[in-house]
Design an enzyme around this catalytic site. Structure first.
Site, PDB file in Angstrom:
ATOM      1  N   HIS A 170       3.931  -1.977   3.148  1.00  0.00           N
ATOM      2  CA  HIS A 170       3.929  -0.641   2.549  1.00  0.00           C
ATOM      3  C   HIS A 170       5.262  -0.434   1.842  1.00  0.00           C
ATOM      4  CE1 HIS A 170       0.970  -0.603   5.791  1.00  0.00           C
ATOM      5  NE2 HIS A 170       0.341   0.327   5.091  1.00  0.00           N
TER       6      HIS A 170
ATOM      7  N   ASP B 294       0.832  -1.206   0.000  1.00  0.00           N
ATOM      8  CA  ASP B 294       0.000   0.000   0.000  1.00  0.00           C
ATOM      9  C   ASP B 294       0.865   1.254   0.000  1.00  0.00           C
ATOM     10  OD1 ASP B 294      -2.017  -1.826   0.332  1.00  0.00           O
ATOM     11  OD2 ASP B 294      -2.846  -0.910   2.153  1.00  0.00           O
TER      12      ASP B 294
HETATM   13 NI    NI Z   1      -2.580   3.114   3.332  1.00  0.00          NI
END
Ligand code: NI
Length: 239
Positions: A190, A48
């Site tokens: 991430h 993400d």
């Molecule tokens: Ni996010």
């Protein structure tokens, strides 16, 4: 002297037993189920909050070296200037999803504000990639009825969360993932932290040693025989 002769004989028998040809299965013979390959283990890495060139690029390099496909949930306002990178992701077989335009929670938004976050990102990705089949991951995993109704694609959450943003410690992230990983899992990372990129590649190497196959989210659900539906929420790909 006698003792030595017995030992020589024992060694000879041992050597012979190793040199015997292996037992072969006649052609066409049914192989018992337990002797066929164990059920394959599939798992999906998802990233993400990118694209973020300083870390996304080395990640793409590491994944390409290993021939591994992942899924990236991108932020719309980070697309301008990163078009070539996003095209490379797509061309290298990774799957791409929407993570809103400004990384805001989607819960409680009216139609116009939702569209400014999701449809705007979808339009930007469509313009870059020429296709329009994007998964949705709402920031913070926050989902409500409005999001489900307007998603325009499957809503993909996760089942393994090493909280890689917290301490940004690759060792901790690797052990948190290895502790939990099972077939059908969706791992949340991430690709904006060097520690997460390092951890992801180490996890790939270790779990592949354990027999896991890394696939995109679509690939994961396909492998598990589960059909993804627009507006439905998925945490993992287990029946
Ligand atoms: Ni996010």
């Amino acid at each position: 002297m006698k003792k030595k002769r017995i030992w020589t004989l024992a060694l000879l028998i041992l050597a012979l037993s190793f040199s015997l040809p292996p037992r072969t299965v006649p052609a066409g013979a049914a192989v018992p189920l337990e002797e066929t390959a164990a059920p394959r283990k599939f798992i999906a890495l998802t990233f993400d909050d990118g694209p973020y060139r300083p870390t996304t690029l080395p990640l793409l390099g590491g994944l390409a070296e290993r021939g591994v496909k992942a899924t990236f949930f991108l932020i719309g306002n980070q697309l301008p200037g990163n078009e070539a990178l996003v095209r490379r992701m797509d061309e290298e077989g990774h799957q791409i999803g929407i993570h809103t335009y400004d990384h805001v929670p989607l819960t409680g938004l009216n139609k116009k504000d939702f569209s400014a976050q999701v449809d705007r990102t979808r339009t930007a990705l469509h313009a870059i990639l020429g296709h329009n089949d994007f998964l949705l991951r709402p920031p913070f995993g926050a989902v409500d009825a409005g999001i489900r109704a307007r998603a325009g694609g499957p809503i993909i959450l996760w089942s393994v969360d090493p909280e890689d943003w917290k301490d940004q410690n690759a060792d901790a992230v690797v052990s948190a993932i290895l502790r939990e990983a099972k077939s059908g899992d969706i791992i949340l990372l991430h690709d904006i932290f060097p520690s997460s990129v390092e951890a992801a590649l180490r996890v790939v190497d270790e779990l592949r040693r354990q027999g896991f196959f890394f696939v995109t989210v679509d690939g994961l659900f396909e492998a598990q025989g589960i059909e993804l539906k627009a507006g439905a929420v998925y945490h993992n790909a287990r029946p």
